[in-house]
Design a protein around this motif. Structure first.
Motif, PDB file in Angstrom:
ATOM      1  N   ALA A 173       0.826  -1.205   0.000  1.00 11.46           N
ATOM      2  CA  ALA A 173       0.000   0.000   0.000  1.00 11.46           C
ATOM      3  C   ALA A 173       0.861   1.256   0.000  1.00 11.46           C
ATOM      4  N   ILE A 174       0.357   2.276  -0.676  1.00  6.33           N
ATOM      5  CA  ILE A 174       0.963   3.618  -0.663  1.00  6.33           C
ATOM      6  C   ILE A 174      -0.092   4.514  -0.017  1.00  6.33           C
ATOM      7  N   PRO A 175      -0.057   4.667   1.298  1.00  5.94           N
ATOM      8  CA  PRO A 175      -1.200   5.247   1.995  1.00  5.94           C
ATOM      9  C   PRO A 175      -1.356   6.755   1.864  1.00  5.94           C
ATOM     10  N   THR A 176      -0.285   7.475   1.545  1.00  2.47           N
ATOM     11  CA  THR A 176      -0.343   8.928   1.579  1.00  2.47           C
ATOM     12  C   THR A 176       0.090   9.519   0.241  1.00  2.47           C
ATOM     13  N   PHE A 177      -0.816  10.298  -0.388  1.00  2.00           N
ATOM     14  CA  PHE A 177      -0.571  10.900  -1.698  1.00  2.00           C
ATOM     15  C   PHE A 177      -0.137   9.820  -2.682  1.00  2.00           C
ATOM     16  N   GLN A 178      -1.005   8.844  -2.808  1.00  2.00           N
ATOM     17  CA  GLN A 178      -0.715   7.606  -3.513  1.00  2.00           C
ATOM     18  C   GLN A 178      -0.236   7.844  -4.941  1.00  2.00           C
ATOM     19  N   ASN A 179       0.685   7.035  -5.360  1.00  2.00           N
ATOM     20  CA  ASN A 179       1.150   7.001  -6.732  1.00  2.00           C
ATOM     21  C   ASN A 179       0.427   5.857  -7.435  1.00  2.00           C
ATOM     22  N   PRO A 180      -0.452   6.178  -8.418  1.00  2.00           N
ATOM     23  CA  PRO A 180      -0.518   7.412  -9.207  1.00  2.00           C
ATOM     24  C   PRO A 180      -1.691   8.344  -8.891  1.00  2.00           C
ATOM     25  N   SER A 181      -2.596   7.975  -8.001  1.00  2.80           N
ATOM     26  CA  SER A 181      -3.856   8.713  -7.888  1.00  2.80           C
ATOM     27  C   SER A 181      -3.750  10.008  -7.102  1.00  2.80           C
ATOM     28  N   GLY A 182      -2.757  10.119  -6.211  1.00  2.00           N
ATOM     29  CA  GLY A 182      -2.663  11.259  -5.316  1.00  2.00           C
ATOM     30  C   GLY A 182      -3.545  11.146  -4.091  1.00  2.00           C
ATOM     31  N   ALA A 183      -4.371  10.093  -4.008  1.00  2.33           N
ATOM     32  CA  ALA A 183      -5.310   9.924  -2.893  1.00  2.33           C
ATOM     33  C   ALA A 183      -4.574   9.515  -1.621  1.00  2.33           C
ATOM     34  N   SER A 184      -5.186   9.820  -0.476  1.00  2.00           N
ATOM     35  CA  SER A 184      -4.637   9.411   0.818  1.00  2.00           C
ATOM     36  C   SER A 184      -5.651   8.567   1.564  1.00  2.00           C
ATOM     37  N   MET A 185      -5.165   7.502   2.163  1.00  2.00           N
ATOM     38  CA  MET A 185      -6.007   6.597   2.933  1.00  2.00           C
ATOM     39  C   MET A 185      -6.463   7.289   4.216  1.00  2.00           C
ATOM     40  N   SER A 186      -7.753   7.246   4.490  1.00  2.00           N
ATOM     41  CA  SER A 186      -8.279   7.863   5.702  1.00  2.00           C
ATOM     42  C   SER A 186      -7.778   7.127   6.938  1.00  2.00           C
ATOM     43  N   LEU A 187      -7.826   7.801   8.082  1.00  5.63           N
ATOM     44  CA  LEU A 187      -7.405   7.163   9.327  1.00  5.63           C
ATOM     45  C   LEU A 187      -8.252   5.936   9.619  1.00  5.63           C
ATOM     46  N   GLU A 188      -9.539   6.032   9.381  1.00  2.00           N
ATOM     47  CA  GLU A 188     -10.425   4.884   9.622  1.00  2.00           C
ATOM     48  C   GLU A 188      -9.989   3.688   8.789  1.00  2.00           C
ATOM     49  N   ARG A 189      -9.651   3.937   7.536  1.00  4.20           N
ATOM     50  CA  ARG A 189      -9.227   2.826   6.682  1.00  4.20           C
ATOM     51  C   ARG A 189      -7.864   2.289   7.099  1.00  4.20           C
ATOM     52  N   ARG A 190      -6.977   3.147   7.560  1.00  3.52           N
ATOM     53  CA  ARG A 190      -5.677   2.672   8.042  1.00  3.52           C
ATOM     54  C   ARG A 190      -5.860   1.735   9.232  1.00  3.52           C
TER      55      ARG A 190
END
Length: 400
Positions: A173-190
């Motif tokens: 997983a790339i949880p923060t500013f994901q490559n390639p989408s730029g999305a970040s995993m929420s705390l709840e999902r983490r």
């Protein structure tokens, strides 16, 4: 292709579309706005500061600066890095820290330690090409799990694992500013991802090259911090995105029981990470340059992201949708079904703009109408020109 007695794993060496683009772009003779590689702009690299630090750390009297280093990392860098990370979401301890030759070596070490041929490995979809390629090189079976605006969709992941009929050995997983989408995993999902990993006995490879580059929104604890010492989390970090990609210096933070294995595995790869560059990074940290450099870059990247979104709205507002990251380097752009982005790549290159087609980020090629743009590498004026060229290329593909 050859009569040489290749190992079976050679069939799984798929390489990287992203890295291959570097050679392709170097062959072009016309002007190209480069949105392809995920790297800082040349003017974002603190060249003069690094040169100054290099003289201080490797000048007269530094007799051992060009020797071998301890495999786990030179003490100067280890001490400087531990001090730099203290009190942050990535804080770690000496028995968890191993210096690597870039983030990619960290990923390779992780997959080498945990993946046997045929093991199930979850990857985000879309995901970083080199990460999934490394898993494949160890003959993993990949399970793609979707990403939305809140990062990896953990609920869908759970359903996919049930359908697969077996649990994953590794979750990449790339949880923060994901490559390639730029999305970040929420705390709840983490937190939920960690619960699933504990239930399944799965190792989470926590790949976070961009976490220090937040320019908007509220910080979210790293997976490493959420795990609070949980041995199933293996964190991979790098200086490539925050200082300079050519340094090829990174680090992993992992359960202390793994450090002897990491040292043994690394000794079979490269003996040690480049010592002169370790000393250079150590000096850069020790002299307090990183905080000021990051502050400057966060402002610059926010401006560049805004410039790209403005240009996309002007040029493609009725033809595309894109993500709105709070940090990092990338926008993920979705086009209509009439545009195949692999065909678009050829036309766009002729028009003078480069990007990475969406299918490069999915082992099963799930994103034929999407593409990744790196906003970090170009100033606003060039970004506007590049998006204008991209719009022209899209019009040409739509009219074919």
């Amino acid at each position: 292709m050859t009569d040489l007695p290749l190992a079976s794993r050679a069939d799984y060496l798929v390489g990287s579309v992203i890295d291959s683009s570097t050679s392709l772009l170097a062959q072009q003779t016309h002007d190209i706005v480069k949105f392809a590689m995920g790297s800082p702009a040349a003017d974002a690299v603190p060249t003069h500061t690094l040169a100054h630090v290099a003289v201080q750390t490797m000048g007269a009297g530094a007799a051992d600066a060009f020797d071998y280093a301890a495999t786990e990392g030179d003490s100067a860098l280890r001490e400087a890095l531990l001090a730099e990370l203290a009190g942050t979401t990535d804080a770690t301890t000496p028995d968890r820290l191993t210096i690597t030759s870039g983030g990619m070596q960290g990923l390779d070490l992780a997959f080498k330690l945990f993946v046997d041929p045929g093991d199930l490995v979850v990857v985000e979809s879309p995901t970083y090409t080199n990460g999934s390629a490394t898993a494949l090189s160890y003959q993993a079976e990949l399970l793609e799990a979707p990403v939305d605006e809140n990062g990896l969709d953990v609920e869908q992941l759970e359903e996919l694992v049930v359908r697969a009929g077996r649990t994953p050995k590794v979750i990449y997983a790339i949880p923060t500013f994901q490559n390639p989408s730029g999305a970040s995993m929420s705390l709840e999902r983490r937190e939920r991802l960690l619960e699933l990993a504990q239930r399944w006995g799965s190792v989470i490879i926590d790949d976070d090259p961009y976490g220090m580059l937040r320019f908007a929104g509220e910080p979210v604890p790293s997976l490493q911090e959420v795990a609070n010492g949980e041995p199933l989390v293996f964190s991979v970090r790098t200086f490539s995105k925050i200082i300079a990609p050519g340094l090829r210096v990174g680090w992993v933070s992992a359960d202390p029981s793994l450090q002897p294995l990491l040292i043994s595995a690394k000794q079979a790869m490269d003996t040690c990470t480049n010592l002169p560059l370790q000393r250079l990074v150590a000096g850069f940290l020790r002299e307090g340059h990183l905080a000021d450099h990051l502050a400057t870059q966060r402002v610059s990247y926010r401006d560049r992201k805004d410039a790209m979104q403005t240009a996309l709205t002007e040029q493609l507002g009725d033809k595309a949708r894109w993500t709105d990251p709070e940090g990092g380097f990338f926008l993920w752009v979705k086009l209509g079904e009439s545009v195949d982005t692999e065909r678009l790549f050829e036309v766009a290159l002729a028009e003078g703009v480069a990007f990475i087609p969406g299918n490069a980020f999915s082992p099963s090629r799930r994103f034929p109408h999407d593409l990744r743009l790196c906003f970090a590498s170009m100033p606003p004026a060039r970004i506007h020109e590049g998006v204008t060229r991209l719009a022209r290329a899209i019009e040409k593909v739509e009219s074919e």
